[in-house]
Write a protein that holds these residues in place. Sequence first.
Motif, mmCIF file in Angstrom:
data_model
loop_
_atom_site.group_PDB
_atom_site.id
_atom_site.type_symbol
_atom_site.label_atom_id
_atom_site.label_comp_id
_atom_site.label_asym_id
_atom_site.label_seq_id
_atom_site.Cartn_x
_atom_site.Cartn_y
_atom_site.Cartn_z
ATOM 1 N N ALA A 136 -22.579 -17.883 -2.210
ATOM 2 C CA ALA A 136 -20.898 -17.189 -2.797
ATOM 3 C C ALA A 136 -19.847 -18.224 -2.781
ATOM 4 O O ALA A 136 -19.079 -18.820 -3.474
ATOM 5 C CB ALA A 136 -20.517 -16.109 -1.999
ATOM 6 N N VAL A 137 -19.799 -18.595 -1.654
ATOM 7 C CA VAL A 137 -19.094 -20.186 -0.807
ATOM 8 C C VAL A 137 -18.977 -20.914 -1.983
ATOM 9 O O VAL A 137 -17.483 -21.582 -2.193
ATOM 10 C CB VAL A 137 -18.528 -19.966 0.216
ATOM 11 C CG1 VAL A 137 -17.789 -21.387 0.967
ATOM 12 C CG2 VAL A 137 -18.142 -18.506 1.266
ATOM 13 N N THR A 138 -20.098 -21.713 -2.105
ATOM 14 C CA THR A 138 -20.374 -22.795 -1.980
ATOM 15 C C THR A 138 -20.098 -22.268 -4.050
ATOM 16 O O THR A 138 -20.118 -23.391 -4.719
ATOM 17 C CB THR A 138 -21.692 -23.203 -2.032
ATOM 18 O OG1 THR A 138 -22.677 -23.235 -0.728
ATOM 19 C CG2 THR A 138 -22.343 -24.177 -2.703
ATOM 20 N N ALA A 139 -20.536 -21.605 -4.356
ATOM 21 C CA ALA A 139 -20.280 -21.710 -6.241
ATOM 22 C C ALA A 139 -18.658 -21.352 -6.446
ATOM 23 O O ALA A 139 -18.568 -21.959 -7.350
ATOM 24 C CB ALA A 139 -21.230 -19.608 -6.565
ATOM 25 N N TYR A 140 -18.528 -20.964 -5.301
ATOM 26 C CA TYR A 140 -16.885 -20.584 -6.168
ATOM 27 C C TYR A 140 -16.036 -21.800 -5.294
ATOM 28 O O TYR A 140 -15.130 -22.498 -6.563
ATOM 29 C CB TYR A 140 -16.260 -19.481 -4.389
ATOM 30 C CG TYR A 140 -14.481 -19.849 -4.991
ATOM 31 C CD1 TYR A 140 -13.919 -18.292 -5.660
ATOM 32 C CD2 TYR A 140 -13.655 -20.398 -4.011
ATOM 33 C CE1 TYR A 140 -12.977 -18.591 -6.476
ATOM 34 C CE2 TYR A 140 -12.292 -20.422 -4.318
ATOM 35 C CZ TYR A 140 -11.402 -19.587 -5.712
ATOM 36 O OH TYR A 140 -10.611 -19.190 -5.280
ATOM 37 N N GLY A 141 -16.423 -22.993 -4.493
ATOM 38 C CA GLY A 141 -15.498 -24.366 -4.758
ATOM 39 C C GLY A 141 -16.529 -25.307 -5.182
ATOM 40 O O GLY A 141 -15.432 -25.993 -6.058
ATOM 41 N N THR A 180 -14.461 -32.324 -8.029
ATOM 42 C CA THR A 180 -14.399 -33.141 -9.264
ATOM 43 C C THR A 180 -15.190 -34.370 -9.885
ATOM 44 O O THR A 180 -14.583 -34.924 -10.073
ATOM 45 C CB THR A 180 -13.250 -34.057 -8.227
ATOM 46 O OG1 THR A 180 -13.777 -34.530 -6.944
ATOM 47 C CG2 THR A 180 -12.302 -33.405 -8.103
ATOM 48 N N GLY A 181 -15.739 -33.256 -10.534
ATOM 49 C CA GLY A 181 -17.072 -34.015 -11.098
ATOM 50 C C GLY A 181 -16.705 -34.169 -12.068
ATOM 51 O O GLY A 181 -16.043 -34.809 -13.252
ATOM 52 N N ARG A 200 -16.496 -32.262 -15.233
ATOM 53 C CA ARG A 200 -15.515 -30.761 -15.735
ATOM 54 C C ARG A 200 -14.075 -31.592 -16.112
ATOM 55 O O ARG A 200 -13.369 -31.023 -15.156
ATOM 56 C CB ARG A 200 -15.334 -29.509 -15.457
ATOM 57 C CG ARG A 200 -17.248 -29.015 -15.427
ATOM 58 C CD ARG A 200 -17.461 -27.773 -14.457
ATOM 59 N NE ARG A 200 -16.840 -27.555 -13.761
ATOM 60 C CZ ARG A 200 -17.776 -26.710 -12.456
ATOM 61 N NH1 ARG A 200 -18.618 -25.756 -13.729
ATOM 62 N NH2 ARG A 200 -17.578 -26.656 -11.984
ATOM 63 N N HIS A 201 -13.639 -31.912 -16.872
ATOM 64 C CA HIS A 201 -11.743 -32.809 -16.212
ATOM 65 C C HIS A 201 -11.564 -32.394 -17.522
ATOM 66 O O HIS A 201 -9.668 -32.687 -18.161
ATOM 67 C CB HIS A 201 -12.450 -34.651 -16.744
ATOM 68 C CG HIS A 201 -13.424 -34.995 -15.492
ATOM 69 N ND1 HIS A 201 -12.952 -34.992 -14.487
ATOM 70 C CD2 HIS A 201 -14.271 -35.414 -16.033
ATOM 71 C CE1 HIS A 201 -13.789 -36.037 -13.366
ATOM 72 N NE2 HIS A 201 -14.467 -36.626 -14.393
ATOM 73 N N ALA A 202 -11.920 -31.481 -19.011
ATOM 74 C CA ALA A 202 -11.519 -31.047 -19.629
ATOM 75 C C ALA A 202 -11.008 -30.387 -19.747
ATOM 76 O O ALA A 202 -9.425 -29.535 -20.239
ATOM 77 C CB ALA A 202 -11.928 -31.263 -21.355
ATOM 78 N N GLY A 203 -11.395 -29.344 -19.158
ATOM 79 C CA GLY A 203 -10.539 -27.947 -18.590
ATOM 80 C C GLY A 203 -10.595 -27.857 -16.989
ATOM 81 O O GLY A 203 -11.874 -27.791 -16.668
ATOM 82 N N ARG A 204 -9.395 -26.597 -16.645
ATOM 83 C CA ARG A 204 -9.559 -26.850 -14.892
ATOM 84 C C ARG A 204 -9.118 -25.178 -14.480
ATOM 85 O O ARG A 204 -8.785 -24.779 -16.049
ATOM 86 C CB ARG A 204 -8.570 -27.525 -14.745
ATOM 87 C CG ARG A 204 -8.802 -29.529 -14.348
ATOM 88 C CD ARG A 204 -9.770 -29.371 -13.590
ATOM 89 N NE ARG A 204 -10.159 -31.198 -13.039
ATOM 90 C CZ ARG A 204 -11.428 -32.150 -12.469
ATOM 91 N NH1 ARG A 204 -11.961 -30.662 -11.936
ATOM 92 N NH2 ARG A 204 -11.194 -32.556 -12.657
ATOM 93 N N VAL A 205 -9.020 -24.899 -13.915
ATOM 94 C CA VAL A 205 -8.652 -23.700 -12.932
ATOM 95 C C VAL A 205 -7.078 -24.063 -12.638
ATOM 96 O O VAL A 205 -6.691 -24.440 -12.280
ATOM 97 C CB VAL A 205 -9.861 -22.987 -11.892
ATOM 98 C CG1 VAL A 205 -9.188 -21.813 -11.694
ATOM 99 C CG2 VAL A 205 -11.373 -23.181 -11.943
ATOM 100 N N GLU A 206 -6.690 -22.530 -13.133
ATOM 101 C CA GLU A 206 -5.191 -22.374 -13.192
ATOM 102 C C GLU A 206 -5.261 -21.984 -11.559
ATOM 103 O O GLU A 206 -5.117 -20.634 -11.727
ATOM 104 C CB GLU A 206 -4.083 -22.176 -14.478
ATOM 105 C CG GLU A 206 -4.382 -23.327 -15.796
ATOM 106 C CD GLU A 206 -3.831 -22.357 -16.943
ATOM 107 O OE1 GLU A 206 -3.433 -21.318 -16.791
ATOM 108 O OE2 GLU A 206 -3.894 -22.912 -17.837
ATOM 109 N N MET A 207 -3.849 -22.502 -11.256
ATOM 110 C CA MET A 207 -3.785 -21.377 -9.820
ATOM 111 C C MET A 207 -2.073 -21.167 -9.847
ATOM 112 O O MET A 207 -1.856 -20.050 -9.103
ATOM 113 C CB MET A 207 -3.915 -22.221 -8.562
ATOM 114 C CG MET A 207 -4.842 -23.420 -8.500
ATOM 115 S SD MET A 207 -6.259 -21.744 -7.592
ATOM 116 C CE MET A 207 -5.815 -21.488 -6.600
#
Length: 217
Positions: free
Chosen positions: A73-78, A83-84, A86-93
């Motif tokens: 779970a921690v691995t999938a979350y991280g 920074t691989g 997926r540059h077009a869409g990022r998680v918003e914090m």
Amino acid sequence: MSEKSPTDTPYRQPEAGRRRVVVKTPSLNELRDLASLRRDFMLAASFLDFYLASEIEDDAESPSPTDALWIAAVTAYGRAFGTGQRHAGRVEMTSLDAESVRAHMYFIDLRNKYIAHSVNGFEATTVFADLTDPAQEQAGIELLGELHTRLSRLSRERAVTLKWLCDHHVSALAVRIDRLHRQVANELTELGQEAAYAMPDFSPPTLEGMNPRSKRR
């Protein structure tokens, strides 16, 4: 040889009289990235559901099969914050409060410093020697050994917090994905009927599982 590629939902063929095509519009890359990010969080949340349903407080076995769930779970979350490709869409914090951001950083550090790397404060290896008692026998070394101690169980409280973070991100991404669906539909309309119908036929992708270094498609 290709590996079977499971999808987020069971694949359904288009209804009779419909032709399914592969969409190519300006917003495509962002939509694909967000869908991939959502998948990471959904996987992490599923692992945590199984973990929280287990008797983690009463499980004294170490290592335990249960531990694989929280580590996964921690691995999938991280992974969602890497920074691989997926540059077009990022998680918003921006929608997280300060306490939630601190919790987020704890899990990112847990992934980066403990799970992915060996330099951290969550594990220690001590080398010991059992010496004979000179008063009883000849002085000397009876045994040499080592004891490796490490964090082997994520607390229920932290697991619940991580599950909340996953669910929060899934909900936020769903809103953005829905908005992008409408945007892509508008872009398809603007391209015109001829361009839309000229797009290639869709078929579920088959992924090549032989080379872990292969590029994301």
